[in-house]
Design an enzyme around this catalytic site. Sequence first.
Site, PDB file in Angstrom:
ATOM      1  N   GLY A  49       0.861  -1.498  -0.088  1.00 44.00           N
ATOM      2  CA  GLY A  49       0.060  -0.064  -0.077  1.00 44.00           C
ATOM      3  C   GLY A  49       0.838   1.312  -0.069  1.00 44.00           C
ATOM      4  O   GLY A  49       0.107   2.228  -0.175  1.00 44.00           O
TER       5      GLY A  49
ATOM      6  N   GLU B 105       3.924  -6.570   1.869  1.00 42.82           N
ATOM      7  CA  GLU B 105       3.578  -7.083   0.658  1.00 42.82           C
ATOM      8  C   GLU B 105       3.645  -5.847  -0.409  1.00 42.82           C
ATOM      9  O   GLU B 105       2.424  -5.543  -0.921  1.00 42.82           O
ATOM     10  CB  GLU B 105       2.106  -7.797   0.483  1.00 42.82           C
ATOM     11  CG  GLU B 105       1.888  -8.757   1.356  1.00 42.82           C
ATOM     12  CD  GLU B 105       0.316  -9.306   1.372  1.00 42.82           C
ATOM     13  OE1 GLU B 105      -0.233  -8.781   0.834  1.00 42.82           O
ATOM     14  OE2 GLU B 105       0.159 -10.311   1.970  1.00 42.82           O
ATOM     15  N   PRO B 106       4.566  -5.328  -0.657  1.00 42.07           N
ATOM     16  CA  PRO B 106       4.688  -3.904  -1.543  1.00 42.07           C
ATOM     17  C   PRO B 106       4.787  -4.195  -2.863  1.00 42.07           C
ATOM     18  O   PRO B 106       5.438  -5.312  -3.346  1.00 42.07           O
ATOM     19  CB  PRO B 106       6.284  -3.514  -1.005  1.00 42.07           C
ATOM     20  CG  PRO B 106       7.047  -4.744  -0.649  1.00 42.07           C
ATOM     21  CD  PRO B 106       5.943  -5.675  -0.109  1.00 42.07           C
ATOM     22  N   GLY B 107       3.920  -3.523  -3.626  1.00 39.25           N
ATOM     23  CA  GLY B 107       3.924  -3.604  -5.031  1.00 39.25           C
ATOM     24  C   GLY B 107       4.436  -2.428  -5.691  1.00 39.25           C
ATOM     25  O   GLY B 107       5.766  -2.179  -6.149  1.00 39.25           O
ATOM     26  N   ARG B 108       3.722  -1.367  -5.780  1.00 36.44           N
ATOM     27  CA  ARG B 108       3.774  -0.164  -6.205  1.00 36.44           C
ATOM     28  C   ARG B 108       5.138   0.542  -6.179  1.00 36.44           C
ATOM     29  O   ARG B 108       5.826   1.180  -6.641  1.00 36.44           O
ATOM     30  CB  ARG B 108       2.799   0.740  -6.010  1.00 36.44           C
ATOM     31  CG  ARG B 108       2.759   1.990  -6.944  1.00 36.44           C
ATOM     32  CD  ARG B 108       1.732   3.152  -6.315  1.00 36.44           C
ATOM     33  NE  ARG B 108       0.522   2.495  -6.152  1.00 36.44           N
ATOM     34  CZ  ARG B 108      -0.612   2.445  -6.968  1.00 36.44           C
ATOM     35  NH1 ARG B 108      -0.473   3.215  -8.151  1.00 36.44           N
ATOM     36  NH2 ARG B 108      -1.878   1.927  -6.297  1.00 36.44           N
TER      37      ARG B 108
ATOM     38  N   CYS C 105     -11.660   4.136 -29.836  1.00 36.94           N
ATOM     39  CA  CYS C 105     -12.638   5.051 -30.220  1.00 36.94           C
ATOM     40  C   CYS C 105     -13.601   5.189 -28.905  1.00 36.94           C
ATOM     41  O   CYS C 105     -14.758   4.774 -28.632  1.00 36.94           O
ATOM     42  CB  CYS C 105     -13.323   4.186 -31.154  1.00 36.94           C
ATOM     43  SG  CYS C 105     -13.407   2.316 -30.936  1.00 36.94           S
ATOM     44  N   GLU C 106     -12.837   5.632 -27.695  1.00 40.63           N
ATOM     45  CA  GLU C 106     -13.446   6.017 -26.626  1.00 40.63           C
ATOM     46  C   GLU C 106     -12.975   7.459 -26.093  1.00 40.63           C
ATOM     47  O   GLU C 106     -11.943   7.529 -26.146  1.00 40.63           O
ATOM     48  CB  GLU C 106     -13.364   5.179 -25.479  1.00 40.63           C
ATOM     49  CG  GLU C 106     -13.838   3.598 -25.731  1.00 40.63           C
ATOM     50  CD  GLU C 106     -14.394   2.825 -24.879  1.00 40.63           C
ATOM     51  OE1 GLU C 106     -14.666   3.407 -23.725  1.00 40.63           O
ATOM     52  OE2 GLU C 106     -14.248   1.545 -24.826  1.00 40.63           O
TER      53      GLU C 106
ATOM     54  N   TYR D 268       1.047  -1.615 -12.214  1.00 37.74           N
ATOM     55  CA  TYR D 268      -0.394  -1.797 -12.611  1.00 37.74           C
ATOM     56  C   TYR D 268      -0.452  -1.261 -14.048  1.00 37.74           C
ATOM     57  O   TYR D 268      -1.319  -0.307 -14.251  1.00 37.74           O
ATOM     58  CB  TYR D 268      -1.230  -0.942 -11.479  1.00 37.74           C
ATOM     59  CG  TYR D 268      -1.013  -1.617 -10.307  1.00 37.74           C
ATOM     60  CD1 TYR D 268      -1.408  -2.760  -9.789  1.00 37.74           C
ATOM     61  CD2 TYR D 268      -0.309  -0.820  -9.316  1.00 37.74           C
ATOM     62  CE1 TYR D 268      -1.183  -3.369  -8.594  1.00 37.74           C
ATOM     63  CE2 TYR D 268      -0.132  -1.509  -7.863  1.00 37.74           C
ATOM     64  CZ  TYR D 268      -0.720  -2.649  -7.479  1.00 37.74           C
ATOM     65  OH  TYR D 268      -0.403  -3.227  -6.441  1.00 37.74           O
TER      66      TYR D 268
END
Length: 420
Positions: A239, A273-276, A342-343, A371
């Site tokens: 987090g 549990e680090p990710g970012r 096309c959005e 991510y």
Amino acid sequence: MHHFQYQNDQMYCEDLPIQQIAQEVGTPFYLYSHATLKRHFNAFYNAFDGVDRLVCYSAKANTNQAILNLFAQLGGGLDIVSGGELYRGLQAGFEPDKIVYSGVGKRVDEIDYALKSGILMFNIESLEELEIINQRASHFNTVAPVAIRVNPDVDPKTHPYISTGLKKNKFGIDIVSALLGYKAARKLDHIEIKGVDCHIGSQITDVQPFKDTLASLKNLIDELREIGISIRYLDMGGGLGITYDDETPPAPDEYAQSIIQSLKGSSLKLILEPGRVIVGNAGILVAQVLYTKIGETKNFVITDVGMNDLMRPALYDAFHAIKPVTQTQDTAIVADIVGPICETSDFMARDRKIARVYRGDLLAVMSAGAYSFTMSSNYCSRPKCAEVMVKGDRFHVIRKRQAVEDLCAGESVPGFLDER
Ligand code: LLP
């Protein structure tokens, strides 16, 4: 000092000009700095010096085999949320007993795979899941190591889509029911209680929510001890946020201190549990300008990166800094930087001040290590990007660009279409 810097107006990744990599690999592509990945992992790990800990990198942030392999070599464990991530982790060389498995919806086949692999623990998110894991462990005549993921009802003050520790969120078990859960778990023959787990959200830029969470988890652990349930592992989840724009998240040291302080004297083994924070700023996405539309009321820079390649702006209105790979003295314009899809949500930035760019110019979309590739898709039948890792003055394509032929893989046309 980070590793995406300008030298004579050219952006480099470590010792290689990005322009040169683009010429060889084509665009778009994700680009990761080996030195940054390694430094971030080690800085996080070392921040907890003196504490018995295991850093289980959160696979979902970036699951490329080369990146997982690097963290396995650095002694890391892995936080997974699916059988697919377990497979990738084992392939990359993680020791099974350093793998923790979270997620509200574990399927039976995934549970079986994790049991057979011998993972460190299941982070259980419902009492029904506890029952099923007990049944599966019994079926294999083994014992499943578990922690209960506690939902501490703490507001992490982040984007609502990535808040997970509030009662209204689907994650974990509230603290009162968790106590009942542990009492129930103790009676199950094929469950071994190992830990207490939590994860309150992502891109958190303040230590207070972590401190509040730890305080309630410690209370729970004390209560458990009083009734004879001893806890070995305390899993604080991930987090910790990063700087995308002007955020000022705590450095790993400050974050670590806020946790370590209240753990003094305990014999718990800490899991993180680090990710970012490890991969986010170790990667960028390199785009090429296809066209520009300079209008009276609005300017558009149209690139070859679509929302299928980088979904975060469309999904969370996330900010990613965008820099020219070659710096010029051109006056700045304000433009929407968009993709070919096309959005209207197909943008990387809106009303962004950027140096005037032209067809063929390269742009670096910063902070795209986490991510980003993992959330990419084949929407609009766009092949997935290449991924490249740089170490010093060498680069390696760690995932080749998909070919159009890959797009139909696995599809088949039934014979009955030809029936009259
Ligand atoms: N552990 C668990 C159980 C998680 O669910 C997550 C992230 C992590 C660890 C790692 O969190 P981190 O250290 O990276 O904050 N797609 C969103 C982020 C979703 C995070 C989901 N869970 C984004 O692009 O911002």
